[in-house]
Motif scaffolding. Structure first.
Motif, mmCIF file in Angstrom:
data_model
loop_
_atom_site.group_PDB
_atom_site.id
_atom_site.type_symbol
_atom_site.label_atom_id
_atom_site.label_comp_id
_atom_site.label_asym_id
_atom_site.label_seq_id
_atom_site.Cartn_x
_atom_site.Cartn_y
_atom_site.Cartn_z
ATOM 1 N N ALA A 143 -21.206 2.178 18.546
ATOM 2 C CA ALA A 143 -21.799 1.294 19.337
ATOM 3 C C ALA A 143 -22.568 0.231 18.553
ATOM 4 O O ALA A 143 -23.348 -0.654 18.991
ATOM 5 C CB ALA A 143 -22.910 1.984 20.062
ATOM 6 N N GLY A 144 -22.065 -0.109 17.297
ATOM 7 C CA GLY A 144 -22.505 -1.053 16.576
ATOM 8 C C GLY A 144 -23.879 -0.792 16.089
ATOM 9 O O GLY A 144 -24.772 -1.663 15.413
ATOM 10 N N GLU A 145 -24.650 0.380 15.769
ATOM 11 C CA GLU A 145 -25.847 0.596 15.417
ATOM 12 C C GLU A 145 -26.172 1.161 14.256
ATOM 13 O O GLU A 145 -27.245 1.911 13.886
ATOM 14 C CB GLU A 145 -26.520 1.761 16.595
ATOM 15 C CG GLU A 145 -26.730 1.082 17.878
ATOM 16 C CD GLU A 145 -26.940 1.935 18.993
ATOM 17 O OE1 GLU A 145 -27.201 3.249 18.557
ATOM 18 O OE2 GLU A 145 -26.758 1.510 20.401
ATOM 19 N N THR A 146 -25.064 1.333 13.423
ATOM 20 C CA THR A 146 -25.128 1.577 11.874
ATOM 21 C C THR A 146 -26.400 1.356 11.207
ATOM 22 O O THR A 146 -27.232 2.128 10.802
ATOM 23 C CB THR A 146 -23.801 1.416 11.109
ATOM 24 O OG1 THR A 146 -22.770 1.979 11.785
ATOM 25 C CG2 THR A 146 -23.920 2.050 9.650
ATOM 26 N N GLU A 147 -26.574 0.002 11.153
ATOM 27 C CA GLU A 147 -27.642 -0.373 10.257
ATOM 28 C C GLU A 147 -29.112 -0.247 11.083
ATOM 29 O O GLU A 147 -29.985 0.220 10.003
ATOM 30 C CB GLU A 147 -27.465 -2.114 10.141
ATOM 31 C CG GLU A 147 -26.132 -2.355 9.278
ATOM 32 C CD GLU A 147 -26.399 -3.602 8.141
ATOM 33 O OE1 GLU A 147 -27.559 -4.401 8.493
ATOM 34 O OE2 GLU A 147 -25.631 -3.765 7.307
ATOM 35 N N ALA A 148 -29.070 -0.307 12.157
ATOM 36 C CA ALA A 148 -30.366 -0.074 12.951
ATOM 37 C C ALA A 148 -30.732 1.209 12.452
ATOM 38 O O ALA A 148 -32.033 1.811 12.307
ATOM 39 C CB ALA A 148 -30.446 -0.287 14.265
ATOM 40 N N LYS A 149 -29.858 2.262 12.525
ATOM 41 C CA LYS A 149 -30.312 3.647 12.265
ATOM 42 C C LYS A 149 -30.506 3.877 10.963
ATOM 43 O O LYS A 149 -31.650 4.446 10.606
ATOM 44 C CB LYS A 149 -28.977 4.465 12.886
ATOM 45 C CG LYS A 149 -29.106 5.810 12.386
ATOM 46 C CD LYS A 149 -30.016 6.833 13.293
ATOM 47 C CE LYS A 149 -30.508 8.147 13.039
ATOM 48 N NZ LYS A 149 -28.776 8.944 13.270
ATOM 49 N N VAL A 150 -29.717 3.394 10.097
ATOM 50 C CA VAL A 150 -29.897 3.883 8.737
ATOM 51 C C VAL A 150 -31.204 3.313 8.179
ATOM 52 O O VAL A 150 -31.995 3.733 7.287
ATOM 53 C CB VAL A 150 -28.699 3.414 8.102
ATOM 54 C CG1 VAL A 150 -28.814 3.131 6.373
ATOM 55 C CG2 VAL A 150 -27.501 4.247 8.350
ATOM 56 N N LEU A 151 -31.244 1.639 8.436
ATOM 57 C CA LEU A 151 -32.395 1.069 7.776
ATOM 58 C C LEU A 151 -33.740 1.602 8.598
ATOM 59 O O LEU A 151 -34.930 1.716 8.071
ATOM 60 C CB LEU A 151 -32.309 -0.223 8.206
ATOM 61 C CG LEU A 151 -31.042 -1.067 7.473
ATOM 62 C CD1 LEU A 151 -31.168 -2.458 7.400
ATOM 63 C CD2 LEU A 151 -31.091 -0.788 5.813
ATOM 64 N N GLY A 152 -33.704 2.027 9.837
ATOM 65 C CA GLY A 152 -35.110 2.767 10.629
ATOM 66 C C GLY A 152 -35.071 4.146 9.591
ATOM 67 O O GLY A 152 -36.251 4.160 9.423
ATOM 68 N N GLN A 153 -34.468 4.862 9.334
ATOM 69 C CA GLN A 153 -34.517 6.132 8.602
ATOM 70 C C GLN A 153 -35.083 5.644 7.120
ATOM 71 O O GLN A 153 -35.949 6.419 6.572
ATOM 72 C CB GLN A 153 -33.297 6.947 8.315
ATOM 73 C CG GLN A 153 -32.772 7.592 9.854
ATOM 74 C CD GLN A 153 -31.560 8.447 9.312
ATOM 75 O OE1 GLN A 153 -30.714 7.926 8.654
ATOM 76 N NE2 GLN A 153 -31.276 9.568 10.181
ATOM 77 N N VAL A 154 -34.582 4.610 6.646
ATOM 78 C CA VAL A 154 -35.102 4.402 5.308
ATOM 79 C C VAL A 154 -36.351 3.749 5.179
ATOM 80 O O VAL A 154 -37.380 4.288 4.506
ATOM 81 C CB VAL A 154 -34.282 2.954 4.613
ATOM 82 C CG1 VAL A 154 -34.783 2.462 3.281
ATOM 83 C CG2 VAL A 154 -32.898 3.619 4.128
#
Ligand code: PGA
Length: 260
Positions: A143-154
């Motif tokens: 869904a193109g959400e890799t950065e949003a998910k990963v940076l949110g966790q960071v």
């Protein structure tokens, strides 16, 4: 600027190897990994809790240069938490690095970003270094959400930390779809996400923290794939599951990482 970050290869043994098997694996590794290699790469071993005392004794008595690691801990120091292990107990066993927020803990045991953040703080409070894992599911990637998910966790995992702490810690980027599946992110994909993590750290905690934080890639890392990963400027090491159970293959991974 010369790269100040020593590579870190970590073996996550998960729920594998009893204390006899763990000791045999450690001894074989010690025999296969020459001392000069360990001057160029840090290596941590993360066995199950029941193996820690055995490995600690062997590392100490034989003056091995492997760093003892754990896979998890509770954020409180003691109390009514049946089945949990205190960071105080780990520090007493000379554990140096503790994995927290592994996707298996998040998915199977309900660990939230808030819990991961509390663990990161507890690990630091007891003189150890956290390896905080982050990563996206296949559906999120598609869904193109890799950065949003990963940076949110960071961001959530690092909340309230001092910049010196962030500079000293380890973040492991582990795409969930690549763990234990034999599929791995391309080295370019790993580099792109690791670079975004470093930029996010620099934005929140300053350029120095961004330049110092060590970022590992994890997910089906093998001897055949580690060189290309290690060649990426923002990949400082690997969190290795399956391949770390085989001392021959793990020793090869360590030797290859030492060349970068
Ligand atoms: P894997 O596990 O290397 O077996 O994919 C990595 C991890 O879960 O840390």
């Amino acid at each position: 600027m010369p790269d100040p970050r020593t590579p870190l290869i970590s073996g996550n043994w998960k729920m594998n190897l009893d204390h006899f098997e763990a000791l045999r694996t450690l001894q074989k590794l010690a025999w296969l990994v020459p001392k000069d290699v360990l001057s160029k790469v840090d290596v941590s071993l993360h066995p199950p809790f029941t193996d820690l005392r055995t490995l600690q004794t062997s590392i100490e008595v034989d003056r091995m240069e492997f760093l003892l690691g754990a896979q998890h801990c509770h954020h409180e120091t003691k109390g009514a938490f049946t089945g949990e292990v205190s960071p105080v107990f780990l520090a007493k066993l000379d554990v140096k690095l503790v994995i927290c927020g592994h996707s298996e803990r998040r998915e199977l045991f309900g660990e939230t970003d808030e819990m991961v953040n509390a663990k990161v703080k507890a690990i630091f409070a007891h003189g150890m270094t956290p390896i905080m894992c982050v990563g996206e599911t296949l559906a999120e990637r598609e869904a193109g959400e890799t950065e949003a998910k990963v940076l949110g966790q960071v961001v959530a995992g690092l909340q309230g930390l001092k910049k010196e702490q962030v500079a000293a810690m380890v973040i492991a980027y582990e795409p969930i779809w690549a763990i234990g599946t034999g599929k791995n992110a391309t080295a370019q994909d790993a580099q792109s996400v690791c670079a975004s993590i470093r930029a996010a750290v620099a934005a929140s905690f300053g350029a120095e923290a961004g330049a110092s934080v060590r970022i590992q890639y994890g997910g089906s890392v093998k001897a055949g794939t580690v060189a290309e990963l290690m060649a990426q400027p923002d990949v400082d090491g690997a969190l290795v599951g399956g391949a770390s159970l085989d001392p021959d293959e793990f020793a090869q991974i360590i030797a290859i990482a030492a060349e970068h």
